[in-house]
Design a protein around this motif. Structure first.
Motif, PDB file in Angstrom:
ATOM      1  N   LEU A 145       0.975  -1.297  -0.029  1.00  0.00           N
ATOM      2  CA  LEU A 145      -0.151   0.005  -0.068  1.00  0.00           C
ATOM      3  C   LEU A 145       0.996   1.312  -0.138  1.00  0.00           C
ATOM      4  O   LEU A 145       1.807   1.425   0.773  1.00  0.00           O
ATOM      5  N   GLU A 146       0.847   2.080  -0.968  1.00  0.00           N
ATOM      6  CA  GLU A 146       1.495   3.371  -1.077  1.00  0.00           C
ATOM      7  C   GLU A 146       0.479   4.742  -1.068  1.00  0.00           C
ATOM      8  O   GLU A 146      -0.409   4.451  -1.693  1.00  0.00           O
ATOM      9  N   ARG A 147       1.259   5.662  -0.703  1.00  0.00           N
ATOM     10  CA  ARG A 147       0.258   6.893  -0.609  1.00  0.00           C
ATOM     11  C   ARG A 147       0.996   7.583  -1.704  1.00  0.00           C
ATOM     12  O   ARG A 147       2.226   8.038  -1.959  1.00  0.00           O
ATOM     13  N   GLN A 148       0.109   8.209  -2.907  1.00  0.00           N
ATOM     14  CA  GLN A 148       0.596   9.107  -3.836  1.00  0.00           C
ATOM     15  C   GLN A 148      -0.445  10.213  -3.796  1.00  0.00           C
ATOM     16  O   GLN A 148      -1.593  10.076  -4.263  1.00  0.00           O
ATOM     17  N   ASP A 149       0.145  11.414  -3.336  1.00  0.00           N
ATOM     18  CA  ASP A 149      -0.681  12.534  -3.202  1.00  0.00           C
ATOM     19  C   ASP A 149      -1.927  12.369  -2.308  1.00  0.00           C
ATOM     20  O   ASP A 149      -1.603  11.924  -1.324  1.00  0.00           O
ATOM     21  N   ASN A 150      -3.112  12.474  -2.901  1.00  0.00           N
ATOM     22  CA  ASN A 150      -4.199  12.109  -1.801  1.00  0.00           C
ATOM     23  C   ASN A 150      -4.656  10.967  -1.964  1.00  0.00           C
ATOM     24  O   ASN A 150      -5.876  10.517  -1.727  1.00  0.00           O
ATOM     25  N   LEU A 151      -4.004   9.758  -2.844  1.00  0.00           N
ATOM     26  CA  LEU A 151      -4.759   8.611  -3.003  1.00  0.00           C
ATOM     27  C   LEU A 151      -4.009   7.600  -2.208  1.00  0.00           C
ATOM     28  O   LEU A 151      -2.541   7.599  -2.211  1.00  0.00           O
ATOM     29  N   ASP A 152      -4.586   6.444  -1.879  1.00  0.00           N
ATOM     30  CA  ASP A 152      -3.925   5.360  -1.294  1.00  0.00           C
ATOM     31  C   ASP A 152      -4.011   4.417  -2.490  1.00  0.00           C
ATOM     32  O   ASP A 152      -5.142   3.935  -3.117  1.00  0.00           O
ATOM     33  N   VAL A 153      -2.708   3.573  -2.884  1.00  0.00           N
ATOM     34  CA  VAL A 153      -2.696   2.779  -4.174  1.00  0.00           C
ATOM     35  C   VAL A 153      -2.235   1.501  -3.428  1.00  0.00           C
ATOM     36  O   VAL A 153      -1.405   1.243  -2.658  1.00  0.00           O
ATOM     37  N   LEU A 154      -3.338   0.550  -3.697  1.00  0.00           N
ATOM     38  CA  LEU A 154      -3.159  -0.786  -3.052  1.00  0.00           C
ATOM     39  C   LEU A 154      -2.585  -1.717  -4.347  1.00  0.00           C
ATOM     40  O   LEU A 154      -3.208  -1.692  -5.559  1.00  0.00           O
ATOM     41  N   GLU A 155      -1.481  -2.148  -4.368  1.00  0.00           N
ATOM     42  CA  GLU A 155      -0.738  -3.041  -5.359  1.00  0.00           C
ATOM     43  C   GLU A 155      -0.618  -4.476  -4.852  1.00  0.00           C
ATOM     44  O   GLU A 155      -0.281  -4.618  -3.975  1.00  0.00           O
ATOM     45  N   VAL A 156      -1.070  -5.113  -5.936  1.00  0.00           N
ATOM     46  CA  VAL A 156      -1.299  -6.565  -5.614  1.00  0.00           C
ATOM     47  C   VAL A 156      -0.421  -7.371  -6.794  1.00  0.00           C
ATOM     48  O   VAL A 156      -0.779  -7.383  -7.829  1.00  0.00           O
ATOM     49  N   LYS A 157       0.782  -8.125  -6.424  1.00  0.00           N
ATOM     50  CA  LYS A 157       1.502  -8.552  -7.583  1.00  0.00           C
ATOM     51  C   LYS A 157       1.223 -10.063  -7.223  1.00  0.00           C
ATOM     52  O   LYS A 157       1.764 -10.769  -6.194  1.00  0.00           O
ATOM     53  N   ILE A 158       0.921 -10.682  -8.377  1.00  0.00           N
ATOM     54  CA  ILE A 158       0.678 -12.166  -8.410  1.00  0.00           C
ATOM     55  C   ILE A 158       1.351 -12.939  -9.240  1.00  0.00           C
ATOM     56  O   ILE A 158       1.235 -12.911 -10.709  1.00  0.00           O
ATOM     57  N   GLU A 159       2.375 -13.607  -8.944  1.00  0.00           N
ATOM     58  CA  GLU A 159       3.104 -14.486  -9.941  1.00  0.00           C
ATOM     59  C   GLU A 159       2.490 -15.980 -10.100  1.00  0.00           C
ATOM     60  O   GLU A 159       2.761 -16.558  -9.220  1.00  0.00           O
ATOM     61  N   LEU A 160       1.856 -16.247 -11.137  1.00  0.00           N
ATOM     62  CA  LEU A 160       1.241 -17.659 -11.424  1.00  0.00           C
ATOM     63  C   LEU A 160       2.268 -18.344 -12.300  1.00  0.00           C
ATOM     64  O   LEU A 160       3.007 -18.161 -12.824  1.00  0.00           O
ATOM     65  N   PRO A 161       2.217 -19.620 -11.829  1.00  0.00           N
ATOM     66  CA  PRO A 161       3.182 -20.693 -12.755  1.00  0.00           C
ATOM     67  C   PRO A 161       2.802 -20.930 -13.895  1.00  0.00           C
ATOM     68  O   PRO A 161       1.673 -20.487 -14.356  1.00  0.00           O
ATOM     69  N   GLU A 162       3.800 -20.987 -14.868  1.00  0.00           N
ATOM     70  CA  GLU A 162       3.557 -21.503 -16.007  1.00  0.00           C
ATOM     71  C   GLU A 162       2.827 -22.600 -16.424  1.00  0.00           C
ATOM     72  O   GLU A 162       3.045 -23.491 -15.778  1.00  0.00           O
ATOM     73  N   VAL A 163       1.718 -22.591 -17.292  1.00  0.00           N
ATOM     74  CA  VAL A 163       0.940 -23.743 -17.741  1.00  0.00           C
ATOM     75  C   VAL A 163       1.816 -24.544 -18.906  1.00  0.00           C
ATOM     76  O   VAL A 163       1.680 -23.797 -20.024  1.00  0.00           O
ATOM     77  N   SER A 164       2.007 -25.896 -18.546  1.00  0.00           N
ATOM     78  CA  SER A 164       2.784 -26.442 -19.738  1.00  0.00           C
ATOM     79  C   SER A 164       1.561 -27.104 -20.424  1.00  0.00           C
ATOM     80  O   SER A 164       0.421 -27.528 -19.981  1.00  0.00           O
ATOM     81  N   ARG A 165       1.486 -27.214 -21.889  1.00  0.00           N
ATOM     82  CA  ARG A 165       0.671 -27.481 -22.855  1.00  0.00           C
ATOM     83  C   ARG A 165       1.128 -28.872 -23.385  1.00  0.00           C
ATOM     84  O   ARG A 165       2.124 -29.177 -23.664  1.00  0.00           O
TER      85      ARG A 165
END
Length: 87
Positions: free
Chosen positions: A67-87
């Motif tokens: 969670l970061e504050r940028q000016d008057n906004l709170d920015v919720l950042e969610v980073k999700i690394e998904l596993p590669e799908v083998s085909r």
């Protein structure tokens, strides 16, 4: 909308329910928090891992919540690394 679904209510999709919960949590915390890091972030991260694990096998360390504050906004950042799908 059928009469039966009107009486019983329609089942919401889990993504929309999760979005609503996040909005409520953020609105509540925004009004009552100081400049310190919010204490709900670890719980939020655990809940995200639990929900995503229902559909995809992931490592809990592959989800980062920030969670970061940028000016008057709170920015919720969610980073999700998904596993590669083998085909």
């Amino acid at each position: 909308m059928s009469f039966l679904s009107f009486l019983l209510g329609e089942k919401k999709k889990s993504a929309s329910v999760a979005k609503e919960r996040l909005q409520i949590i953020l609105a509540h915390e925004r009004g009552s928090r100081s400049d310190a890091s919010p204490d709900y972030l670890p719980a939020l991260q655990r809940e995200l891992v639990a929900v995503i694990s229902k559909y995809v096998s992931i490592n809990p360390d592959d989800i980062k919540v920030n969670l970061e504050r940028q000016d008057n906004l709170d920015v919720l950042e969610v980073k999700i690394e998904l596993p590669e799908v083998s085909r």
